[in-house]
Design an enzyme around this catalytic site. Structure first.
Site, PDB file in Angstrom:
ATOM      1  N   GLU A 116       0.835  -1.209   0.000  1.00 47.66           N
ATOM      2  CA  GLU A 116       0.000   0.000   0.000  1.00 47.66           C
ATOM      3  C   GLU A 116       0.868   1.256   0.000  1.00 47.66           C
ATOM      4  OE1 GLU A 116      -3.979   2.064   1.163  1.00 47.66           O
ATOM      5  OE2 GLU A 116      -3.705  -0.078   1.470  1.00 47.66           O
ATOM      6  N   GLY A 118      -5.853   5.167  -0.930  1.00 48.42           N
ATOM      7  CA  GLY A 118      -6.048   3.745  -1.186  1.00 48.42           C
ATOM      8  C   GLY A 118      -7.520   3.393  -1.108  1.00 48.42           C
ATOM      9  N   HIS A 153      -0.090 -14.174  -0.347  1.00 54.60           N
ATOM     10  CA  HIS A 153       1.177 -14.501   0.296  1.00 54.60           C
ATOM     11  C   HIS A 153       1.643 -15.849  -0.241  1.00 54.60           C
ATOM     12  CE1 HIS A 153       0.260 -11.054   2.687  1.00 54.60           C
ATOM     13  NE2 HIS A 153      -0.885 -11.609   3.062  1.00 54.60           N
ATOM     14  N   ARG A 181       5.095 -17.275  -0.168  1.00 53.94           N
ATOM     15  CA  ARG A 181       6.049 -18.039   0.630  1.00 53.94           C
ATOM     16  C   ARG A 181       6.465 -17.206   1.825  1.00 53.94           C
ATOM     17  NH1 ARG A 181      10.364 -20.113  -2.711  1.00 53.94           N
ATOM     18  NH2 ARG A 181      11.285 -21.068  -0.892  1.00 53.94           N
ATOM     19  N   HIS A 204      -2.946   0.564 -14.595  1.00 57.83           N
ATOM     20  CA  HIS A 204      -3.953   1.498 -15.112  1.00 57.83           C
ATOM     21  C   HIS A 204      -3.730   2.852 -14.462  1.00 57.83           C
ATOM     22  CE1 HIS A 204      -7.832   3.256 -16.122  1.00 57.83           C
ATOM     23  NE2 HIS A 204      -8.028   3.480 -14.841  1.00 57.83           N
ATOM     24  N   GLY A 249      -5.891   6.062 -14.712  1.00 58.00           N
ATOM     25  CA  GLY A 249      -7.048   6.796 -15.196  1.00 58.00           C
ATOM     26  C   GLY A 249      -7.217   8.121 -14.478  1.00 58.00           C
TER      27      GLY A 249
END
Length: 143
Positions: A66, A86, A93, A95, A110, A112
């Protein structure tokens, strides 16, 4: 290749200073590279970022994803006109990792007017895939 960033005058030092009083600093995240259309960041696997079994915490991987994607969107938009936040994150996940560093590579899928979608790959020091994440960032008018 033409750079996607709104300003080409951003340094790694500036990006790392921007996160000095944030979760990124608490978890030891550090930007390591700015490319024309990607960012790289690293984070230690230590007492701040592991879960009780000693493995990298999935939430730490999601926080890394994030952070890198949100900062990336912040570098694309015109900060005089927009903000970015966000909106949705997914993390698979792959490993576990118990020591060293993890390295995030983020590239937009993307870009936009109202949203950005980022592909983020997190690997260990041996370049093995640890986590795959997709982040959607909303682009909002600055009020």
């Amino acid at each position: 290749m033409k750079a996607i960033w709104h300003s080409l005058n951003v340094s790694l030092d500036q990006l790392n200073e921007m996160g000095a009083s944030t979760m990124a600093a608490c978890l030891g995240m550090e930007f390591t590279e700015i490319g024309p259309d990607y960012l790289k960041m690293m984070m230690p696997v230590d007492q701040r970022t592991v879960q009780p079994y000693g493995l990298l915490h999935g939430g730490a991987s999601a926080a890394l994803a994030e952070t890198i994607g949100s900062v990336g969107s912040g570098l694309i938009i015109d900060p005089a006109k927009s903000i970015c936040v966000g909106m949705e994150i997914n993390a698979n996940h792959i490993r576990g990792v118990k020591s060293g560093y993890v390295h995030a590579f983020a590239k937009p899928l993307h870009m936009g007017a109202t949203s950005h979608v980022w592909d983020i790959r997190i690997t260990d020091d041996e370049h093995r895939l640890i986590c795959v994440s997709r982040l959607t960032v909303a682009i909002l008018d600055k009020r």
